[in-house]
Design a protein around this motif. Sequence first.
Motif, PDB file in Angstrom:
ATOM      1  N   ASN A   1       9.069   6.951   2.167  1.00 50.28           N
ATOM      2  CA  ASN A   1       7.668   7.220   2.468  1.00 50.28           C
ATOM      3  C   ASN A   1       7.435   6.791   3.915  1.00 50.28           C
ATOM      4  O   ASN A   1       7.559   5.630   4.261  1.00 50.28           O
ATOM      5  CB  ASN A   1       6.796   6.412   1.499  1.00 50.28           C
ATOM      6  N   TYR A   2       7.148   7.792   4.782  1.00 54.73           N
ATOM      7  CA  TYR A   2       7.008   7.483   6.216  1.00 54.73           C
ATOM      8  C   TYR A   2       5.910   6.476   6.479  1.00 54.73           C
ATOM      9  O   TYR A   2       5.974   5.699   7.419  1.00 54.73           O
ATOM     10  CB  TYR A   2       6.651   8.753   7.002  1.00 54.73           C
ATOM     11  N   PHE A   3       4.847   6.556   5.671  1.00 51.83           N
ATOM     12  CA  PHE A   3       3.648   5.777   5.933  1.00 51.83           C
ATOM     13  C   PHE A   3       3.713   4.390   5.288  1.00 51.83           C
ATOM     14  O   PHE A   3       2.723   3.835   4.882  1.00 51.83           O
ATOM     15  CB  PHE A   3       2.410   6.545   5.447  1.00 51.83           C
ATOM     16  N   SER A   4       4.897   3.871   5.145  1.00 49.11           N
ATOM     17  CA  SER A   4       5.024   2.496   4.682  1.00 49.11           C
ATOM     18  C   SER A   4       6.233   1.918   5.380  1.00 49.11           C
ATOM     19  O   SER A   4       7.017   2.646   5.992  1.00 49.11           O
ATOM     20  CB  SER A   4       5.172   2.453   3.167  1.00 49.11           C
TER      21      SER A   4
ATOM     22  N   ILE B   1      -3.858   5.467  10.135  1.00 53.89           N
ATOM     23  CA  ILE B   1      -3.426   4.416   9.212  1.00 53.89           C
ATOM     24  C   ILE B   1      -3.403   3.113  10.006  1.00 53.89           C
ATOM     25  O   ILE B   1      -2.730   3.035  11.036  1.00 53.89           O
ATOM     26  CB  ILE B   1      -2.019   4.755   8.662  1.00 53.89           C
TER      27      ILE B   1
ATOM     28  N   LYS C   1       1.904   0.130  -4.748  1.00 60.21           N
ATOM     29  CA  LYS C   1       3.187   0.664  -5.245  1.00 60.21           C
ATOM     30  C   LYS C   1       3.373   0.441  -6.736  1.00 60.21           C
ATOM     31  O   LYS C   1       3.026  -0.630  -7.238  1.00 60.21           O
ATOM     32  CB  LYS C   1       4.329  -0.043  -4.512  1.00 60.21           C
TER      33      LYS C   1
ATOM     34  N   ILE D   1      -1.102  11.917   1.157  1.00 58.70           N
ATOM     35  CA  ILE D   1      -1.424  12.027   2.583  1.00 58.70           C
ATOM     36  C   ILE D   1      -0.868  13.329   3.163  1.00 58.70           C
ATOM     37  O   ILE D   1      -1.488  13.959   4.023  1.00 58.70           O
ATOM     38  CB  ILE D   1      -0.951  10.781   3.380  1.00 58.70           C
ATOM     39  N   GLU D   2       0.285  13.776   2.682  1.00 59.76           N
ATOM     40  CA  GLU D   2       0.854  15.016   3.209  1.00 59.76           C
ATOM     41  C   GLU D   2      -0.030  16.217   2.865  1.00 59.76           C
ATOM     42  O   GLU D   2      -0.174  17.132   3.668  1.00 59.76           O
ATOM     43  CB  GLU D   2       2.287  15.226   2.687  1.00 59.76           C
TER      44      GLU D   2
ATOM     45  N   VAL E   1       0.795  -1.221   0.000  1.00 62.13           N
ATOM     46  CA  VAL E   1       0.000   0.000   0.000  1.00 62.13           C
ATOM     47  C   VAL E   1       0.842   1.293   0.000  1.00 62.13           C
ATOM     48  O   VAL E   1       1.926   1.345   0.568  1.00 62.13           O
ATOM     49  CB  VAL E   1      -0.955   0.012   1.222  1.00 62.13           C
ATOM     50  N   VAL E   2       0.324   2.309  -0.653  1.00 61.77           N
ATOM     51  CA  VAL E   2       0.871   3.672  -0.627  1.00 61.77           C
ATOM     52  C   VAL E   2      -0.301   4.629  -0.409  1.00 61.77           C
ATOM     53  O   VAL E   2      -1.353   4.458  -1.020  1.00 61.77           O
ATOM     54  CB  VAL E   2       1.571   4.022  -1.965  1.00 61.77           C
ATOM     55  N   TYR E   3      -0.096   5.591   0.480  1.00 61.11           N
ATOM     56  CA  TYR E   3      -1.154   6.580   0.760  1.00 61.11           C
ATOM     57  C   TYR E   3      -0.817   7.854  -0.014  1.00 61.11           C
ATOM     58  O   TYR E   3      -0.159   8.746   0.496  1.00 61.11           O
ATOM     59  CB  TYR E   3      -1.254   6.827   2.269  1.00 61.11           C
TER      60      TYR E   3
END
Lengths: 385, 385
Positions: free
Chosen positions: B3-6, A344, A385, A331-332, A326-328
């Motif tokens: 990517n911080y969220f992964s 999350i 991804k 989000i920033e 997964v990739v968000y």
Amino acid sequence: MANYFSSDFKLGILGGGQLGKMMLYTTRKFDITTHVMDSSEEAPCRSACNHFTLGDLMDFDAVYNFGKQVNLVTFEIENVNVDALEKLEKEGIKVYPSSKNLRIIQNKATQKLFYRDHGIPTSDFTRFAYLSEIEDAIDNGGLKFPFVWKAAQFGYDGNGVKIVRQLSDLEDLPKGECIAEDLVPFKNELAVIVVRNPNGDVKTYPVVEMEFHPEANQVEYVICPARIDEAVAKKAKNVALKVSEAFKHVGLLAVELFQTETDDILVNEVAPRPHNSGHQTIEANYTSQFEQHIRAILNLPLGKTESIVGGIMVNLVGAEGHTGDVVYENIEEIMSLEGVTPHIYGKKQTRPFRKMGHVTIVNEDLNDARRIAEQVKKTIKVISK
Amino acid sequence: MANYFSSDFKLGILGGGQLGKMMLYTTRKFDITTHVMDSSEEAPCRSACNHFTLGDLMDFDAVYNFGKQVNLVTFEIENVNVDALEKLEKEGIKVYPSSKNLRIIQNKATQKLFYRDHGIPTSDFTRFAYLSEIEDAIDNGGLKFPFVWKAAQFGYDGNGVKIVRQLSDLEDLPKGECIAEDLVPFKNELAVIVVRNPNGDVKTYPVVEMEFHPEANQVEYVICPARIDEAVAKKAKNVALKVSEAFKHVGLLAVELFQTETDDILVNEVAPRPHNSGHQTIEANYTSQFEQHIRAILNLPLGKTESIVGGIMVNLVGAEGHTGDVVYENIEEIMSLEGVTPHIYGKKQTRPFRKMGHVTIVNEDLNDARRIAEQVKKTIKVISK
């Protein structure tokens, strides 16, 4: 009774998904020792609990053996072996919510009968042991289109529910026990979370409203407080309290309601646990639903349920056409908007419509929150991804 | 940048105490992978982080090796080997707050000189390499009673600070580097938490007030917002922003201030991390100081800092005469009071004055919150079994 706030008390949570994970925010805050069981090695709770057990929640022995190690068992999902819970209760382990209530709620037919038996307003329905009996009833003229088919067991997130307008709509449905409900035209889908502890203290959260996408018939926003008349809100709370009184549950009871065209309130279904319609309570209310559930099952005084500020919740679900790591995306960007907090859940793999997180938007002005929520919804994408 | 969220990003936190633990609330919420190092097997962070390393925070190799495994290093305590942080920075590991700022802040003499050099208002002081030099200065008439002695290094929680009114007050003090500060009569002790990210975005939290016990000279309540004139609050924020601008820190900077009898604002000292004066932000503000620190060091957009509701924080410290396995006497009673949330840090052993937790009281009316806070303070006791 063990002192919860010291290391000799052990709380067992069945299910290690996002609801369990958000319960753990509170057990960390109160320093309550937690044991969690889930069937997935990658359960979101795994690294946030004190002890993790890999096990099948529907397996009698797994649930029983897990429960024997702890002082009190709760769950974050209804699909749990209820016979094991019942045996644990008989052997003196506290189980909240009770196996008795879970057994009623697990089966949508017995749940509906329960409402009927307790004079709780709900749509009319007929119970069928097999799907084929529905076809017979249609043939005999005992059932007319349209109606709502619901599987009696193991539905979740909209699975196990279908509006049936013609015979062919029945084709791909599971063959087992089910109900056929009247299709009630409604203005609003509402929910009220009720909390109750073993002392019998009861509190309700403000009524929330599910706003649906105009075309996709999918909940887009949970809005708290609901934009409804005071009188309707009062009626909704009263119905929810009647359901609570009937179950005499311990812990949370999320009561999903329909507000009909004529402003009647009908119970749709209940969940005896933290609920998607209460996620915004983390940021927007004095006490989050997760803390409240923990307070209730430990027979601690219940916290204040009122809203401090308007809150809107947007689910983050996997985008169509994306399966994998997964990739968000963006989000920033959403974090730069006022009053926006992403949650999350920590599931590594996304797939279409999988619940991967949620976003809360708080604002003193609910209209501003609603506007920002729309921007959030348009901006963030849960992709692979 | 990762990517911080992964899961390919790793955040390292030096120190596994309560401040780290409360940072982990946010890393869980954002699903950021954390590595924590602490010298205690029983550190509160141990079971809430993803990876725990046992190690001495003042040891060069331990800090360096820990830092090499992660993408970004932060800390929850100032007593960290700063040479190791500097080497990590040189080797491309991000360290926020920077080793340069930590070096200045770790030593109270260099910290005071920094304020003087940057035109930041602070009380007058003299620096001494040894305690014996203070005695010489008194003999020579260069220093007059009363004054405030402060150890240059390794003070914490009021340790390393003493009001000296006569020669005998110096007797049991550490012999090393120290400063002698003017004793400034003040009306209020205030604090402002400033947050800054690498982009240079800066926000301040509302000014808070420390209310002292009338006799014991110990902070009893942190009150937000401070009950002071608008003009004084503005002056306090401006001084805090000037300090922030001078340090160009990344992350939180908690600026402790004196409001003098003549309404001047003087900087007492700073902490480059979440701070005791900001704990109430978890319940009372749009964004908690802990989430804000994480947002800042990851160069994410900063959250809204405003209060949603009045907040008061009461520290839970070990009662005198109690050492051993901790019990939180009457915790259930305080949980029945309106808007009360206890935070238990998870330290197994109590001892007199050890910080074991805190309690937040929120209320729309700050006077009501203050009244409830007094009841909390009178009711709960941190004792041993």
